[in-house]
Design an enzyme around this catalytic site. Structure first.
Site, short mmCIF file in Angstrom:
data_model
loop_
_atom_site.label_atom_id
_atom_site.label_comp_id
_atom_site.label_asym_id
_atom_site.label_seq_id
_atom_site.Cartn_x
_atom_site.Cartn_y
_atom_site.Cartn_z
N LYS A 170 -27.16 34.23 3.66
CA LYS A 170 -27.14 32.83 3.49
C LYS A 170 -28.23 32.10 2.41
CE LYS A 170 -27.57 28.48 6.16
NZ LYS A 170 -28.12 27.89 7.38
N GLY A 184 -31.50 20.30 11.93
CA GLY A 184 -32.00 19.96 12.96
C GLY A 184 -32.18 18.55 13.38
N ALA A 238 -25.62 22.64 9.70
CA ALA A 238 -27.11 21.50 9.91
C ALA A 238 -26.45 20.37 10.33
CB ALA A 238 -27.33 21.21 8.47
N GLY A 239 -26.93 19.69 11.16
CA GLY A 239 -26.98 18.30 11.81
C GLY A 239 -26.11 18.28 13.13
N ASN A 248 -27.68 26.03 15.46
CA ASN A 248 -28.84 26.45 15.92
C ASN A 248 -29.47 25.61 16.97
OD1 ASN A 248 -31.70 28.06 14.28
ND2 ASN A 248 -31.26 27.70 16.38
N THR A 249 -30.15 24.49 16.40
CA THR A 249 -31.10 23.48 16.90
C THR A 249 -30.28 23.13 18.20
OG1 THR A 249 -32.30 23.25 15.19
CG2 THR A 249 -32.45 21.41 16.97
#
Length: 256
Positions: free
Chosen positions: A95, A156, A182-183, A204-205
């Site tokens: 990645k 995040g 992301a987001g 993830n977050t």
């Protein structure tokens, strides 16, 4: 079934390894998510030791590892990190992340394209994290990237698909898998991405910082499955006007 380069995945949910309270919780959440592809930041693991607290449980879990170059600020740094990861982990999957500004963590389009082209020539399977820029995504595809990973919102931030219009264009024109990265903050964001036509999402977050990461991982797994099923079912067209599900015309005439 999702195919990227030489691998196939049953799950359309990819997960990360950062921000978890413990390695055990991380593994439990990954298992609950059903994810088969997991990213890990090379700066957070000891690549020389396969008994590393993060790396060892991932190897034991049998997931495909996707090392990332998070922390790299230039193409040169990313290429160097990629070479280290390939040597240490024995994988050419990568990645690609290059974000020079630690405050916003937005990907550098120029350095990303430069690094992607070089890494593809070196035999890497490159999945670049990039802005939701249809032109850039097409260029990344043209230099040989195995997929593109445009952002929904800053890393995040949990803001959801703030780039929805651009993502729709990217999905429409892409001939490689599109992974929204992301987001994504709640499962409904993931479902929306799959409904739009994205091939997968990376989360993830939103999982790691939840009060119950394992439960949240399960919720994301179900949301991704629901979004994919909804797309395959082909939803009805949107309309400006109402359309009664139970017309009264015939019923009233029968009573007259």
């Amino acid at each position: 079934m999702l195919r990227i380069a030489d691998k196939t995945f049953d799950s359309h949910l990819f997960t990360g390894t950062g921000k978890f309270a413990s390695s055990q919780l991380m593994v439990e959440a990954i298992r609950a998510s059903g994810s088969q592809l997991v990213t890990l930041a090379m700066k957070r693991v000891d690549l020389r030791q396969h008994n590393d607290a993060i790396l060892a449980p991932l190897i034991e879990a049998g997931v495909t590892l996707l090392p990332n170059t998070s922390g790299a600020k230039t193409a040169e740094e990313a290429i160097f990190a990629a070479q280290l990861a390939r040597e240490a982990l024995g994988t050419n999957w990568l990645k690609l992340e290059i974000h020079p500004d630690a405050r916003w963590l937005l990907p550098d389009p120029i350095e990303t394209l430069k690094a992607a082209e070089a890494l593809v020539k070196q035999g890497f399977v490159v999945l670049p994290y990039c802005g939701a820029d249809p032109v850039l995504c097409k260029r990344l595809e043209e230099v040989g990237c195995a997929a593109v990973m445009p952002l929904g919102a800053p890393i995040g931030s949990n803001q959801g698909l703030e780039t929805k219009t651009m993502l729709e264009i990217i999905i429409q024109q892409a001939t490689v898998p599109v992974v929204v990265d992301a987001g994504i903050g709640v499962p409904s964001h993931a479902a929306q991405a799959l409904e739009m036509g994205a091939d997968a999402v990376l989360v993830n977050t939103a999982i790691a910082v939840a009060d119950d990461p394992v439960m949240m991982a399960t919720a994301f797994r179900l949301a991704v499955e629901a979004g994919l099923l909804a797309r395959q079912a082909v939803p009805g067209n949107r309309s400006t006007y109402a359309s009664a599900t139970s017309p009264l015309t015939g019923f009233l005439e029968a009573l007259a």
